[in-house]
Every structure is written in C-alpha cells, then in structure tokens.
Write an enzyme that holds these catalytic residues in place. Structure first.
Site, PDB file in Angstrom:
ATOM      1  N   CYS A 194       0.811  -1.235  -0.042  1.00 35.06           N
ATOM      2  CA  CYS A 194       0.140  -0.074   0.154  1.00 35.06           C
ATOM      3  C   CYS A 194       0.762   1.160   0.003  1.00 35.06           C
ATOM      4  CB  CYS A 194      -1.087   0.142   1.189  1.00 35.06           C
ATOM      5  SG  CYS A 194      -1.894  -1.537   1.343  1.00 35.06           S
ATOM      6  N   ARG A 213       4.813   0.854  -5.925  1.00 34.70           N
ATOM      7  CA  ARG A 213       4.899  -0.076  -4.994  1.00 34.70           C
ATOM      8  C   ARG A 213       3.816  -1.208  -4.964  1.00 34.70           C
ATOM      9  NH1 ARG A 213       6.558   2.441   0.036  1.00 34.70           N
ATOM     10  NH2 ARG A 213       4.965   1.352   1.323  1.00 34.70           N
ATOM     11  N   TRP A 234      -2.870  -2.679  -1.919  1.00 36.03           N
ATOM     12  CA  TRP A 234      -2.209  -3.955  -2.056  1.00 36.03           C
ATOM     13  C   TRP A 234      -3.225  -4.691  -1.268  1.00 36.03           C
ATOM     14  CZ3 TRP A 234       0.229  -7.909  -0.188  1.00 36.03           C
ATOM     15  CH2 TRP A 234       0.811  -8.687  -1.318  1.00 36.03           C
ATOM     16  N   ASN A 278      -1.554   1.177   5.857  1.00 34.52           N
ATOM     17  CA  ASN A 278      -0.568   0.167   5.324  1.00 34.52           C
ATOM     18  C   ASN A 278      -0.239  -0.677   6.522  1.00 34.52           C
ATOM     19  OD1 ASN A 278       1.148  -1.083   3.981  1.00 34.52           O
ATOM     20  ND2 ASN A 278       2.893   0.354   3.957  1.00 34.52           N
ATOM     21  N   GLY A 279      -0.474  -1.977   6.073  1.00 31.76           N
ATOM     22  CA  GLY A 279      -0.144  -3.048   7.052  1.00 31.76           C
ATOM     23  C   GLY A 279      -1.200  -4.175   7.462  1.00 31.76           C
ATOM     24  N   GLU A 296      18.438 -15.697 -10.514  1.00 34.63           N
ATOM     25  CA  GLU A 296      17.914 -14.396 -10.754  1.00 34.63           C
ATOM     26  C   GLU A 296      17.599 -14.195 -11.963  1.00 34.63           C
ATOM     27  OE1 GLU A 296      17.407 -11.899  -8.854  1.00 34.63           O
ATOM     28  OE2 GLU A 296      17.329 -10.247 -10.480  1.00 34.63           O
ATOM     29  N   LYS A 300      13.616 -12.979 -12.640  1.00 38.56           N
ATOM     30  CA  LYS A 300      13.486 -11.863 -13.305  1.00 38.56           C
ATOM     31  C   LYS A 300      12.297 -12.265 -14.599  1.00 38.56           C
ATOM     32  CE  LYS A 300      14.584  -8.429 -11.857  1.00 38.56           C
ATOM     33  NZ  LYS A 300      14.952  -9.285 -10.800  1.00 38.56           N
ATOM     34  N   GLU A 360       8.756 -12.977 -12.991  1.00 40.17           N
ATOM     35  CA  GLU A 360       7.999 -11.952 -12.131  1.00 40.17           C
ATOM     36  C   GLU A 360       7.366 -11.007 -13.052  1.00 40.17           C
ATOM     37  OE1 GLU A 360       9.773  -9.288  -9.405  1.00 40.17           O
ATOM     38  OE2 GLU A 360      12.041  -9.667 -10.454  1.00 40.17           O
ATOM     39  N   HIS A 418      20.470 -34.408 -11.658  1.00 35.28           N
ATOM     40  CA  HIS A 418      19.721 -34.873 -10.460  1.00 35.28           C
ATOM     41  C   HIS A 418      18.497 -34.766 -10.547  1.00 35.28           C
ATOM     42  CE1 HIS A 418      23.796 -35.785  -8.345  1.00 35.28           C
ATOM     43  NE2 HIS A 418      23.980 -34.738  -9.023  1.00 35.28           N
ATOM     44  N   LYS A 428       6.673  -3.571  -4.885  1.00 35.21           N
ATOM     45  CA  LYS A 428       8.090  -3.430  -4.779  1.00 35.21           C
ATOM     46  C   LYS A 428       8.614  -3.488  -3.598  1.00 35.21           C
ATOM     47  CE  LYS A 428      11.990  -1.693  -6.477  1.00 35.21           C
ATOM     48  NZ  LYS A 428      12.589  -2.543  -7.289  1.00 35.21           N
TER      49      LYS A 428
HETATM   50  C1  AGP Z   1      13.053  -8.821  -7.361  1.00 34.79           C
HETATM   51  O1  AGP Z   1      12.966  -8.241  -8.842  1.00 34.79           O
HETATM   52  C2  AGP Z   1      11.747  -8.436  -6.835  1.00 34.79           C
HETATM   53  N1  AGP Z   1      11.208  -7.028  -6.907  1.00 34.79           N
HETATM   54  C3  AGP Z   1      11.721  -8.869  -5.325  1.00 34.79           C
HETATM   55  O2  AGP Z   1      12.269 -10.132  -5.285  1.00 34.79           O
HETATM   56  C4  AGP Z   1      12.634  -8.166  -4.295  1.00 34.79           C
HETATM   57  O3  AGP Z   1      14.058  -8.345  -4.679  1.00 34.79           O
HETATM   58  C5  AGP Z   1      12.407  -8.522  -2.985  1.00 34.79           C
HETATM   59  O4  AGP Z   1      10.945  -8.333  -2.383  1.00 34.79           O
HETATM   60  C6  AGP Z   1      13.489  -7.730  -2.141  1.00 34.79           C
HETATM   61  O5  AGP Z   1      12.967  -6.532  -1.845  1.00 34.79           O
HETATM   62  P1  AGP Z   1      14.027  -5.516  -1.010  1.00 34.79           P
HETATM   63  O6  AGP Z   1      15.387  -5.717  -1.943  1.00 34.79           O
HETATM   64  O7  AGP Z   1      13.633  -4.214  -1.209  1.00 34.79           O
HETATM   65  O8  AGP Z   1      14.242  -6.148   0.468  1.00 34.79           O
END
Ligand code: AGP
Length: 613
Positions: A2, A27, A76, A102-103, A485, A489, A492, A508, A608
């Site tokens: 949020c 966000r 969110w 937010n929370g 990674e 990428k 996501e 394996h 985010k």
């Molecule tokens: C990565 O592309 C994602 N947005 C997500 O995995 C992110 O890296 C993760 O939520 C950690 O966020 P932070 O680095 O702000 O702690």
C-alpha cells in the site's frame, strides 16, 4: 504494498494527493482512493476506484472540492478482495473520521465484533475499516487522543494517516513497523509511505520511528511519543534524489530506464568506495564496526528475492576473499529458524527498499541474539538503514520498476568491494592485490555499456522464444545465483515458468525436462573455475536437442558451436562476472515480457516493497 499520502496546506489538495499516489504506484496496488475536507467542514469528499489511478482521475475530473487538506491511498489487498468498497480511505460510523492504512491489524476480528456490538455497521471486508470505526469511537474533538487510544488496542504492524471532519487543518499519523515519512514544506506539510511521493514538493523530510505520532497543520509538524505524548525532536534530512530520477524520461518503462542506468550506478559506486590510490574505503563504517568485522567469527547474509541472490554471491565472495565462514539465508527462513548466531558474528542484510518485513524481522532477531548488524541498502533513511548497527548504501538512486535491476548490480559491486575490503582488514589480501581488482572493476561501467549497446541477439532470441511458457536457467559458482536471478526476472514480469538451478544439479532431476521444446539459458563466461564443466552440461543438453541460449565471453567459439542463441559479454575477472552476466538476463526478461504485453513495471500480484509478511 500500500501507498499512503497526506497533505495540509494552502493549495488545492486533490491534485497533490493524486500526484503523490502516482509516485507511489510502483509499490504495487489494485485500487486507489482519496478523502478530503471542504473548508465548510460539511463532510468528507471521498472518491475511490478499483484499478489504476487513471480510473480515479476520470471520476474526479472537474469535481470541485476546494479542499486544502486530504489523504490518499493505493491499496495492495491483504484483507478483502480488490474492490471499490474495500479501497481506502475508510470512514467511521458517522463519517467524522477518515483513515488510510498500510499494514495488518492482527486482532481486527475481535475488535470488529466489539464494534458491531456497539452498533457499528461495516461496509467493507477490510481490517482498516475496523481502525476507522475504532478511532471514531474514541473521538470527542481530539483526533490525536482518539488515535492514541485506538493504537493502544491494535495488535499488528501498521502505518495510519487520519483526518477528522471537525479539524480541516489537521492531518495525523502514526506508525509501527510500516514506513512513514514527513515532508516539510513552506506553509504546507505532507506525510507519505516513502520519499518518492514527496519529492515533487519538498526534499526536506523527517523519518518517523516506530510508535511515534505526528500531527501536521499548515504551519507546523509536531512529533511525539505514541504512548505518552512526550514531544520528540526530529532531525530534518535533505533527500539527495531528484524528482525527475523517479520518472521514466524517454523510456517506455521504468525497468528499461533503470537497466540503462546501470553503468552510472557502477560508476557512482566505484567513485564512492574506491580511492584514487586504488584502495577501498567504507567511510560510513566507524572504527568499532571495522574492528568487529576484522575479528568476526562468521558472517550471515540475509535477504529476500533478488537481494537474496546477491546474498548468495556475497557468500562466495566473503569466503573466497575475506576467508570468513559465511552463510546466506532467505529472511523469512532465518527469522523463524532460531539461528545459532551470537555477538562475535556479523549479520549482513541486503535490501533495496530497506522496508521488507521479513528482512526487518530477521535484523531484529539477529540483534536480539547479540550479533553486530550491517545493512546494505538503497533507500536512505529506510527502517532497516536506521535500525542496523551500520549501513553501506548501494547508490542506485530511486528504483521504481518492481523488478529489481540497477539495485541488484549495485549490490553485487558493493558486496565485491566490501569482501575485498574485509580481506584487506583481515590481512588475507595485500593492498596491491586489491588494487589489481579495483583496476578491473573500473572497467565495468564501460563493459556494461557495451552489453547494453549490443542487444540484437537478445531481441532475436526473445522473438523466437517469447511464446514458450517454460525456461530453465543454469549456472555454476558465482553465476549460479544469477541462474536463479534470471529465472526470477523472467517469471516475475512475463509470468512464464522459469527455474534456476546449479548446473551440476541438472543430472539430479531437471535433465528430465530437456527435449527439443525446452529452452535452457546457460551462463558460461570464460575465466571461471567451472567453465569446462558448464560446457559439458551444454553438451548433455544438446544431446537431448534442448534449445541452448548462452551468455558467453565474446569470441568463445566452443560455446557458439553448442548454442542456438548467444548473448556476448566482455571478458572480466570471475569475481565480477555476475555483474556482466546479469545484464543480458534482465534484457531477455524485459523483451519477452513486452512481447507478451505484460505490465512490466507493475506485474500482477507483486509489490515493490513487501512490507507485510
Ligand atoms: C526482485 O525483482 C523483486 N522485486 C523482489 O524479489 C525483491 O528483490 C524482494 O522483494 C526484496 O526486496 P528488497 O530488496 O527491497 O528487500
């Protein structure tokens, strides 16, 4: 997560609230709304819509409000599906108080039953509406007092911003674990979830700590302790970021802009942490921290998502160059694992946002057990930056795209420099050896720029493969984390199934996936200890007619012979190879996502900064 904005001042509030929410879109959200007070205090004007802020703007088009104060929210969804009814702000029973949040309120069900028994009628399924009714139930002309009493009843993690119908020139806020920052203007004041919403109006900010309460009027900002109202003197910090940094410029997406900002991020990192002599220095670390790091028995690297992948690289780096036993952990596992960590150990928390709930909780657990904590953070003044014993900043600037790119490269280079630095402190590395590494590091910005300039092979591979729904990524050593990674990428932002594996693990299990329909991305830069092992893995894939996409060192004919597509990168030392192999992975994911018409900057279901568990 949020996003929250509050405003009180002399200007029309609605455009300011909307613009603030637009700067918080990154966000992640599924609905948005605002509430403001008309100067005659006849009541709240509330406008909420499911979907994007554009829907809200369309509803607001031409609606006169003449309000000089208001609150806004991007939601969110946690409790209650995404809908107009569940969107914030929420009003109390008689419309005397408006709240955004937010929370998570963990005891909302119990409070909701109590309020229902007192005659409150609920319109939404949210926990936030419970807070609105609770605050209003305590409201007798003093919003601050009502919020304090309500906060004493609420269990959970929260940031609230509220207004009272009878007090148009007052916006109040309080926080516990979720971020809130105050923007100090001239004849106007702001409160928001993070600085990006404030930058268009002010770069003077105050970061609120847990259990602090703030009252904003047009003329002043008063911060006090939530529990007893004792005034708290706050420093006013100046944010170095500029508002235009948090804008797309000429790029179609924030993510692409941020990928192309990576040479500048690496250059800023080198200019900050590498001295003219070629040595390395971390001036934000005081003597106590340096002495601790010098003698520490073990390092724990703790983070989430992409930052976790950086942490895995960090583990290799600390063991190889600082010769310190090191473990890498996912924050959500570390925090509940009763870790065997103590005062002679060092816990390193890597986080772009500095607000990730699991990483913050892991930090608090490590501190509780007596470990010395170091945060590697991108957002200055963030909660984790403020709670760690020491902080080293990744100098990536505001990262708006949900998919982390430039912050990741900043993390990788900062970790590499820090590992070399610790190796020097512990006399494991000579200063001349360190200078050799920093000489190669100084070429990285141009090498990344070169990769960015030759993306045709990425475009043609993505064009051939974007309809595939299943990808395998393989790497070894320093590039095993980049296999994870690259998979993250892609999944996501394009929603394709993508799995990263240590290439040695292929036999394996994953080798069962290989046939003529299966794309396999192989990270196989030259100059690594396991280069020939990667070639063997590629032979095994080819023998089963898999589709090989390689990330390889320019001119490597052995790899070219085995590959359907090759993304060439310049040569570099093994320690820095993940910095170069990451870039084609980012571009590949970006291209496939755009060919599939995905919302690259705000992928579905993602946020985010994950500020809730
Ligand atoms: C990565 O592309 C994602 N947005 C997500 O995995 C992110 O890296 C993760 O939520 C950690 O966020 P932070 O680095 O702000 O702690």
């Amino acid at each position: 997560m949020c996003g929250i904005i509050g405003y009180v001042g002399g200007r029309e509030a609605v455009p300011i609230l909307i613009k603030g929410l637009e700067h918080l879109e990154y966000r992640g959200y599924d609905s948005a709304g605002i509430a403001c007070l008309s100067p005659d205090c006849s009541g709240f004007f509330v406008c909420k819509e499911q979907g994007k802020i554009g829907e809200l703007k369309a509803r607001l088009n031409g609606v006169p409000t003449q309000a000089n104060s208001g609150i806004g929210h991007t939601r969110w969804a946690t409790h209650g599906a995404p809908s107009k009814t569940n969107a914030h702000p929420h009003l109390g029973q008689n419309g005397r108080v408006a709240v955004v949040h937010n929370g998570i309120i963990e005891n909302y069900a119990e409070l909701k039953s109590e309020l229902k028994r007192k005659g409150c009628c609920f319109k939404s399924d949210t926990d936030t509406e419970v807070a609105a009714h609770l605050i209003e139930s305590y409201y007798h002309g003093d919003l601050g007092g009502a919020m304090r009493r309500a906060a004493a009843r609420i269990q959970g993690f929260f940031a609230f911003v509220a207004m009272a119908k009878a007090e148009p020139n007052r916006v109040c806020a309080l926080k516990r674990s979720n971020p809130l920052v105050v923007g100090v203007g001239k004849g106007e004041n702001f409160v928001a979830s993070d600085v990006s919403a404030l930058l268009p109006y002010t770069n003077k900010v105050m970061y609120l700590e847990d259990d602090e309460f703030v009252e904003l009027t047009r003329e002043c900002v008063n911060v006090s302790r939530l529990k007893d109202g004792k005034p708290v003197r706050k420093q006013i910090a100046t944010v170095s970021w500029k508002a235009e940094e948090a804008s797309k410029g000429d790029f179609p997406h924030f993510m692409l802009k941020e990928i192309f900002e990576q040479p500048a991020v690496l250059r800023r990192t080198l200019q900050t942490y590498v001295k003219k002599t070629g040595g390395i220095a971390f001036d934000t670390l005081d003597r106590k921290v340096k002495d601790h790091v010098k003698r520490t028995g073990k390092i724990f690297v703790v983070s989430c998502g992409t930052a976790y992948h950086a942490g895995l690289v960090g583990r290799y780096l600390f063991e190889a160059y600082a010769r310190v036993p090191t473990e890498a952990h996912v924050s959500s596992e570390f925090r509940y694992s009763d870790p065997i960590i103590s005062k002679n150990d060092t816990a390193v928390f890597i986080t772009q946002s500095g607000e990730t709930a699991d990483t913050l909780a892991a930090l608090r657990e490590a501190k509780r057990k007596g470990a010395r904590t170091l945060a590697i953070v991108n957002v200055a003044g963030s909660t984790i930056a403020r709670e760690a014993d020491a902080v080293v900043y990744t100098l990536a600037g505001p990262e708006i795209g949900v998919a982390s790119t430039k912050a990741y490269l900043g993390q990788l280079l900062t970790l590499a420099l820090f590992a070399l630095y610790v190796g020097g402190l512990r006399k494991r590395l000579s200063q001349s050896a360190i200078r050799g590494f920093t000489r190669e590091a100084s070429k990285l910005p141009d090498k990344v720029r070169e990769i960015l300039g030759t993306s045709e092979s990425v475009d043609s591979a993505a064009g051939a493969l974007f309809t595939k729904g299943n990808f395998l990524f393989l790497g070894r050593g320093y590039n095993f984390p980049n296999a994870l990674e690259g998979a993250l990428k892609l999944k996501e932002i394009s929603y394709a199934h993508a799995h990263g594996y240590a290439a040695g693990e292929m036999k394996h299990g994953p080798i069962a996936l290989i046939d003529e329909t299966q794309p396999v991305v192989c990270l196989v830069p030259k100059g690594t200890k396991t280069y020939t092992k990667m070639l063997s893995n590629m032979e095994e894939i080819l023998a089963r007619r898999g589709i090989i996409i390689s990330i390889a060192t320019k001119g490597d004919r052995a790899v070219q012979r085995l590959s359907r597509h090759v993304f060439w990168i310049p040569d570099t030392l093994e320690i820095f190879s993940p910095i170069l192999t990451a870039v084609p992975l980012q571009l590949f994911a970006y291209k496939i996502a755009t060919l599939n018409h995905r919302d690259v900057d705000q992928p579905r279901n993602l946020a985010k900064s994950v500020t809730v568990e």
